[in-house]
Design an enzyme around this catalytic site. Structure first.
Site, PDB file in Angstrom:
ATOM      1  N   SER A 132       2.431 209.707  33.547  1.00 25.87           N
ATOM      2  CA  SER A 132       3.523 209.253  34.412  1.00 25.87           C
ATOM      3  C   SER A 132       3.070 209.119  35.852  1.00 25.87           C
ATOM      4  O   SER A 132       2.208 209.855  36.319  1.00 25.87           O
ATOM      5  CB  SER A 132       4.694 210.229  34.357  1.00 25.87           C
ATOM      6  N   LYS A 186       6.862 213.105  27.390  1.00 25.39           N
ATOM      7  CA  LYS A 186       6.906 211.926  28.278  1.00 25.39           C
ATOM      8  C   LYS A 186       8.203 211.143  28.049  1.00 25.39           C
ATOM      9  O   LYS A 186       8.819 210.631  28.990  1.00 25.39           O
ATOM     10  CB  LYS A 186       5.678 211.031  28.032  1.00 25.39           C
ATOM     11  N   HIS A 189      10.861 212.970  29.801  1.00 25.60           N
ATOM     12  CA  HIS A 189      10.676 212.703  31.237  1.00 25.60           C
ATOM     13  C   HIS A 189      11.381 211.391  31.593  1.00 25.60           C
ATOM     14  O   HIS A 189      12.101 211.298  32.589  1.00 25.60           O
ATOM     15  CB  HIS A 189       9.176 212.607  31.559  1.00 25.60           C
ATOM     16  N   ASN A 190      11.166 210.382  30.774  1.00 31.61           N
ATOM     17  CA  ASN A 190      11.764 209.084  31.078  1.00 31.61           C
ATOM     18  C   ASN A 190      13.278 209.087  30.925  1.00 31.61           C
ATOM     19  O   ASN A 190      13.986 208.436  31.689  1.00 31.61           O
ATOM     20  CB  ASN A 190      11.135 207.995  30.211  1.00 31.61           C
ATOM     21  N   GLU A 193      14.420 210.593  33.960  1.00 30.04           N
ATOM     22  CA  GLU A 193      14.207 209.568  35.015  1.00 30.04           C
ATOM     23  C   GLU A 193      15.387 208.583  35.032  1.00 30.04           C
ATOM     24  O   GLU A 193      15.938 208.266  36.093  1.00 30.04           O
ATOM     25  CB  GLU A 193      12.883 208.849  34.722  1.00 30.04           C
TER      26      GLU A 193
HETATM   27  C1  6PG Z   1       6.460 206.717  34.559  1.00 24.84           C
HETATM   28  C2  6PG Z   1       7.503 205.725  34.146  1.00 24.84           C
HETATM   29  C3  6PG Z   1       6.918 204.601  33.362  1.00 24.84           C
HETATM   30  C4  6PG Z   1       7.966 203.638  32.842  1.00 24.84           C
HETATM   31  C5  6PG Z   1       8.632 202.867  33.912  1.00 24.84           C
HETATM   32  C6  6PG Z   1       9.524 201.738  33.410  1.00 24.84           C
HETATM   33  O1  6PG Z   1       6.681 207.879  34.257  1.00 24.84           O
HETATM   34  O2  6PG Z   1       5.469 206.336  35.177  1.00 24.84           O
HETATM   35  O3  6PG Z   1       8.462 206.364  33.384  1.00 24.84           O
HETATM   36  O4  6PG Z   1       6.207 205.148  32.285  1.00 24.84           O
HETATM   37  O5  6PG Z   1       7.341 202.763  31.982  1.00 24.84           O
HETATM   38  O6  6PG Z   1       9.378 203.710  34.719  1.00 24.84           O
HETATM   39  O7  6PG Z   1      10.436 202.164  32.491  1.00 24.84           O
HETATM   40  P1  6PG Z   1      11.675 201.244  32.122  1.00 24.84           P
HETATM   41  O8  6PG Z   1      11.181 199.833  32.104  1.00 24.84           O
HETATM   42  O9  6PG Z   1      12.142 201.681  30.792  1.00 24.84           O
HETATM   43  O10 6PG Z   1      12.651 201.451  33.223  1.00 24.84           O
END
Ligand code: 6PG
Length: 475
Positions: A132, A186, A189-190, A193
């Site tokens: 990430s 991960k 995490h997303n 996010e």
């Molecule tokens: C990270 C992000 C990354 C992710 C983008 C786009 O941790 O660096 O999570 O891995 O691919 O943020 O995600 P979306 O296109 O689903 O918003």
């Protein structure tokens, strides 16, 4: 480079692959490069003359594999899904016992578990590694979540530790468990996010549509919030995005950006896995669903023609010191609830998959490098370090005090938003979840009664042991 001397090979020179390769080379490792369109790999070397000595692009996959020291380490950085399977198939006949194949993409952890099993008995080790931090993180220090055999991690650690982001001198990389553990973490995490970003967007909506603030003014508010409890990379970039002007029109750029959010799938996976595990992850769900709703812009415009916008009551959302303080507190409180949900998913998955996920370490490696990095994660790490068993972050002394204090602000903000017609799906979800979670006597006793009536599904009683069935009156 004729003899085999590369410490690691990076396969796939997309943005993330190229940036990670440069990062690895900068840390002093001999790095072989390969890309199907071979010119791309040579381009990465030629565009970075200061690292050229450490970068070794190869013309063929065979030459790439042969250029690696044995036992070999190959890092696959291609798009998640079928391309990963294809690369593994191409690599397998060229590799030997003891070699390590790492998938550093945003894989579905179910695929990682499957790929691990498929490698069983071949002597080749498979590692699912979540990375990430976007492009800059990959180049200068990402947060790295490793899953696979622990012994394999020991071999990779000398390369991954210097490559990872550092927080107070500690590398933001850890081995989290076997097979899919790294990619699962991960994914969560997303999901977090997504929830964090959605709640920030909702507060932006309140300031814009409720309080009538301009983008630059809002930028200043977020920049100020970034100096206290909400300090985080996401709040920092929010301030930057809001402050940015379009060079062509001179208008705030954010006002010119179409309100349709994209998504690549990881946020959705986090919700799917939460549902499979029976964990309420309502803030993550709201965030994923809000992106879906946002993408139907024409449909939303038609619905607005039918229903109009409610008479927004700007007076309700005051952008004075008191009003902003209330919003700040509400966002902080909702954020705690969202992270608690993310952590609850990981705790359940850890049991289900027998990973024994080190939840404190996960907070520690998220403190720098990754997209959700913030000081707040240090507080989560400390909650786990305190030595007491953490059933749920909402029940830890670190957070229960803050949520008890902040809930009033969250209630006021959500109430005003609901009455004014400003959508706050994730903030409201956080509050409702909290109210549900903290209530000893719930309402599913009624649900159980209904289930027993129509399906003889049975229910438990407080005053008797064992499953009960009642002969309900015919309806
Ligand atoms: C990270 C992000 C990354 C992710 C983008 C786009 O941790 O660096 O999570 O891995 O691919 O943020 O995600 P979306 O296109 O689903 O918003």
């Amino acid at each position: 480079m004729s003899e085999a001397k590369a410490d690691i090979g990076v396969l796939g020179m997309g943005t993330m692959g190229a940036m990670l390769a440069l990062n690895i080379a900068e840390e002093g490792f001999e790095t072989a490069l390969f890309n199907r369109t071979t010119s791309k790999a040579f381009g990465v070397r030629d565009d970075n003359p200061e690292l050229a000595e450490k970068l070794h692009p190869q013309e063929t996959l065979e030459a790439f594999v042969q250029s690696l020291k044995t036992p070999r380490v190959v890092l696959i950085m291609v798009n998640a899904g079928k391309p990963v399977d294809e690369q593994i198939e191409h690599l397998k006949p060229l590799l030997a016992q003891g070699d390590i194949v790492i998938d550093g993409g945003n894989a579905d952890f179910n695929d990682t578990v499957r790929r691990n099993k498929a490698m069983d008995g071949s002597g080749i080790h498979f590692v699912g590694m979540g990375v990430s931090g976007g492009e800059l993180g990959a180049r200068h220090g990402p947060s790295i979540m490793v899953g696979g055999d622990k012994a394999v991690w020991e071999r990779l650690a000398p390369i991954l530790k210097p490559v990872a982001a550092q927080y107070d001198g500690a590398p933001c990389v850890a081995w989290l468990g076997t097979d899919g553990a790294g990619h699962f973490v991960k994914t969560i995490h997303n999901g977090i996010e997504y929830a964090d970003m959605q709640m920030i967007a909702e507060v932006y909506g309140i300031l814009r549509d409720g309080a009538g603030m301009s983008a630059p003014d809002m930028g200043r508010v977020f920049a100020d919030w970034n100096t206290r409890g909400l300090q985080s990379y996401l709040i920092e970039i929010t301030a930057t995005v809001l402050a940015e002007n379009d060079p062509e029109t001179g208008k705030p750029l954010v006002d010119l950006i179409v309100d349709e959010a994209g998504q690549k799938g990881t946020g959705r996976w986090s919700v799917i896995e939460a549902q499979k595990l029976g964990i309420g992850a309502t803030t993550l769900e709201s965030a994923v669903s809000a992106r879906g709703v946002s993408s139907r812009r024409k449909e939303r415009a038609d619905a607005e023609k039918i229903y109009g916008t409610l008479d927004l009551a700007p007076a309700d959302f005051r952008a004075d010191a008191e009003g902003l303080k209330e919003l700040e507190e509400a966002l902080e409180t909702a954020k705690i609830i969202a992270y608690a949900q993310g952590y609850a998913i990981m705790a359940a998955a850890s049991q289900e998959w027998k990973w024994n996920l080190p939840l404190g370490d996960i907070a520690r490696i998220w403190r720098a490098g990754c997209i959700i990095r913030s000081n707040f994660l240090d507080d989560i790490a400390k909650a786990y370090e305190s030595g007491e068993t953490v059933i749920n972050l909402l029940q830890t002394p670190t957070f229960s005090g803050r949520v008890s204090k902040g809930q009033a602000a969250l209630r006021r903000v959500v109430s005003k938003a609901v009455l004014s017609g400003v959508p706050v799906p994730a903030l409201a979800a956080a509050l409702s979840y909290f109210d549900d979670y903290r209530r000893a006597r719930g309402t599913t006793n009624l649900t159980q009664g209904q289930r027993d009536l129509f399906g003889a599904h049975t229910f438990n009683r407080f005053d008797k042991d064992g499953a009960q069935h009642h002969h309900w009156p015919a309806v």
